[in-house]
Design an enzyme around this catalytic site. Structure first.
Site, short mmCIF file in Angstrom:
data_model
loop_
_atom_site.label_atom_id
_atom_site.label_comp_id
_atom_site.label_asym_id
_atom_site.label_seq_id
_atom_site.Cartn_x
_atom_site.Cartn_y
_atom_site.Cartn_z
N ARG A 115 -2.32 16.28 -6.17
CA ARG A 115 -1.65 15.70 -7.11
C ARG A 115 -1.68 16.24 -8.38
O ARG A 115 -2.73 16.58 -9.12
CB ARG A 115 -2.22 14.37 -7.29
CG ARG A 115 -1.61 13.60 -8.59
CD ARG A 115 -2.01 12.12 -8.87
NE ARG A 115 -1.28 11.45 -7.93
CZ ARG A 115 -0.86 10.25 -8.35
NH1 ARG A 115 -1.16 9.68 -9.28
NH2 ARG A 115 0.00 9.68 -7.40
N HIS A 142 7.27 12.70 -4.65
CA HIS A 142 6.24 11.81 -4.48
C HIS A 142 6.39 11.27 -2.98
O HIS A 142 6.63 10.16 -2.58
CB HIS A 142 6.28 10.55 -5.46
CG HIS A 142 4.77 9.88 -5.35
ND1 HIS A 142 3.76 10.41 -4.66
CD2 HIS A 142 4.45 8.88 -6.02
CE1 HIS A 142 2.57 9.60 -4.88
NE2 HIS A 142 2.98 8.57 -5.78
N GLN A 145 4.48 8.33 -1.15
CA GLN A 145 5.06 7.09 -1.84
C GLN A 145 6.24 6.48 -1.07
O GLN A 145 6.40 5.29 -0.67
CB GLN A 145 5.24 7.38 -3.30
CG GLN A 145 5.82 5.68 -3.93
CD GLN A 145 4.68 4.86 -3.92
OE1 GLN A 145 3.48 4.96 -4.54
NE2 GLN A 145 5.15 3.61 -3.45
N ASP A 237 10.39 2.06 -11.57
CA ASP A 237 9.12 2.54 -11.95
C ASP A 237 9.32 2.80 -13.34
O ASP A 237 9.98 2.41 -14.24
CB ASP A 237 9.20 4.23 -11.35
CG ASP A 237 7.90 4.77 -11.18
OD1 ASP A 237 6.84 4.10 -11.90
OD2 ASP A 237 8.21 6.07 -10.89
N CYS A 278 6.48 1.42 -7.35
CA CYS A 278 5.35 2.21 -6.81
C CYS A 278 4.09 1.99 -7.56
O CYS A 278 2.97 2.06 -7.09
CB CYS A 278 5.68 3.70 -6.98
SG CYS A 278 6.06 4.02 -8.66
N ARG A 306 0.41 2.27 1.24
CA ARG A 306 0.29 3.72 0.91
C ARG A 306 -1.04 4.25 1.92
O ARG A 306 -1.09 5.31 2.37
CB ARG A 306 -0.27 3.80 -0.31
CG ARG A 306 0.51 3.63 -1.63
CD ARG A 306 1.95 4.57 -1.59
NE ARG A 306 1.42 5.78 -1.71
CZ ARG A 306 1.06 6.41 -2.61
NH1 ARG A 306 0.88 5.76 -3.87
NH2 ARG A 306 0.92 7.74 -2.52
#
Ligand code: CP
Length: 322
Positions: A115, A142, A145, A237, A278, A306
């Site tokens: 990440r 991502h 996700q 988001d 998310c 997730r």
């Protein structure tokens, strides 16, 4: 279940996967969620130990709650040994090249999660490590996700094909980009609703439009909030991503009209439309507290998913079977 075609493969972006392969991973995610629920109801002995003897390096340049915990718990509860390595602790890109770090980690670990900031870093890790590398978020994508997002949509509506997600907010953001790709591959209609100055990257649109067309789905970009009409899911988001804190005032002014609130959920015209996020969320900015904490919100299921989707991805790529 044999997953041999997945063995050794990295997940950098869903652009590298075909729709039937993503379908396999979604179905496996549902299976491991059921297994997890059964194990929670029964005894610890019921939990398979499919990562016993395996190790994963979890490299983090950026903070994380969900991604880190999903990888650690999914891997650890099945006997694997996850090792968390922040860039405060290791040499990655500072005193040692990414190529050399990749070569060394590949000699010690069964897989790597990264990440951080640059997509090129996760690509380099995948190229030089010789083990599967999973993109746990970069500035560009991502992907883990997005798999959890589609799983969550399917838990409410069955097959995702032909359903519609509206992403409301900053159309350039990494979550919107990954959703655009996975929706185009799977035939999920995807609408980005954003101010023109925050429209998605034209190059990515040009890649995804033919994919969506081939899968029988619409991919649209509009500044018009009326486009939420008929959508099964509204998604947003945070307006200010990690590293953009200096832009807060300007971004909030630009996006204020794009908050997902009860009035916007009503404009879907569907009593069953759901809200996705998310996380982490800034309640009162991109989403009202009434929506994210209300009955249409699936954000908490999405967060749990997730873990199940990441376990499925790891089982496929590390074990080649489940
Ligand atoms: N959605 C997500 O990636 O959450 P974290 O930043 O907490 O990992």
């Amino acid at each position: 279940m044999t997953l041999e075609p997945f063995r050794g493969r990295s997940l950098i972006t869903w652009l590298d996967y075909e729709a039937p392969e993503i379908r396999v991973l979604l179905d496996l995610s549902k299976q491991v969620k059921e297994e997890s629920r059964a194990a929670a109801r029964g005894t610890a002995a019921m939990r398979p130990q499919r990562f016993a003897g395996k190790t994963i390096a979890l490299l983090f340049e950026k903070r994380s709650t969900r991604t880190r915990c999903a990888f650690e718990t999914a891997f650890g509860e099945e006997g694997g040994h996850p090792v968390f390595l922040s860039t405060q602790d290791i040499q990655l890109g500072a005193k040692e090249s990414i190529e050399d770090t990749a070569r060394v980690l590949g000699r010690m670990f069964s897989a790597i999660q990264f990440r951080g900031f640059k997509q090129s870093t996760v690509e380099t890790l995948a190229r030089y490590s010789g083990v599967p590398v999973f993109n746990g978020l970069t500035d560009s994508y991502h992907p883990t996700q997005a798999l959890a997002d589609i799983m969550t949509l399917e838990e409410s509506f069955g097959d995702s094909r032909g359903k519609r997600i509206c992403f409301v907010g900053d159309g350039r953001n990494n979550v919107a980009r990954s959703l655009m790709v996975i929706c185009a591959k799977l035939g999920v209609n995807f609408t980005v609703i954003c101010p023109p100055s925050l429209a998605p990257d034209p190059a990515l649109l040009a890649l995804c439009l033919p994919l969506a067309r081939a899968a029988g789905a619409a991919l649209e970009v509009t500044p018009d909030l009326a486009a939420v009409a008929g959508a099964e899911a509204l998604y947003t988001d945070v307006w200010v991503s990690m590293g953009e804190e200096a832009l807060r005032e300007e971004r909030v002014a630009l996006l204020r009209a794009y908050q997902v609130n009860e009035a916007l959920m009503e404009r879907t015209g569907r009593a069953d439309s759901i809200f996705l996020h998310c996380l982490p969320a800034v309640k009162g900015e991109e989403v009202s507290a009434a929506v994210i904490d209300g009955p249409r919100s699936r954000a908490w299921d999405e967060a749990e998913n997730r873990k199940h989707t990441i376990k499925a991805i790891m089982l496929a790529a590390i074990n080649g079977e489940a």
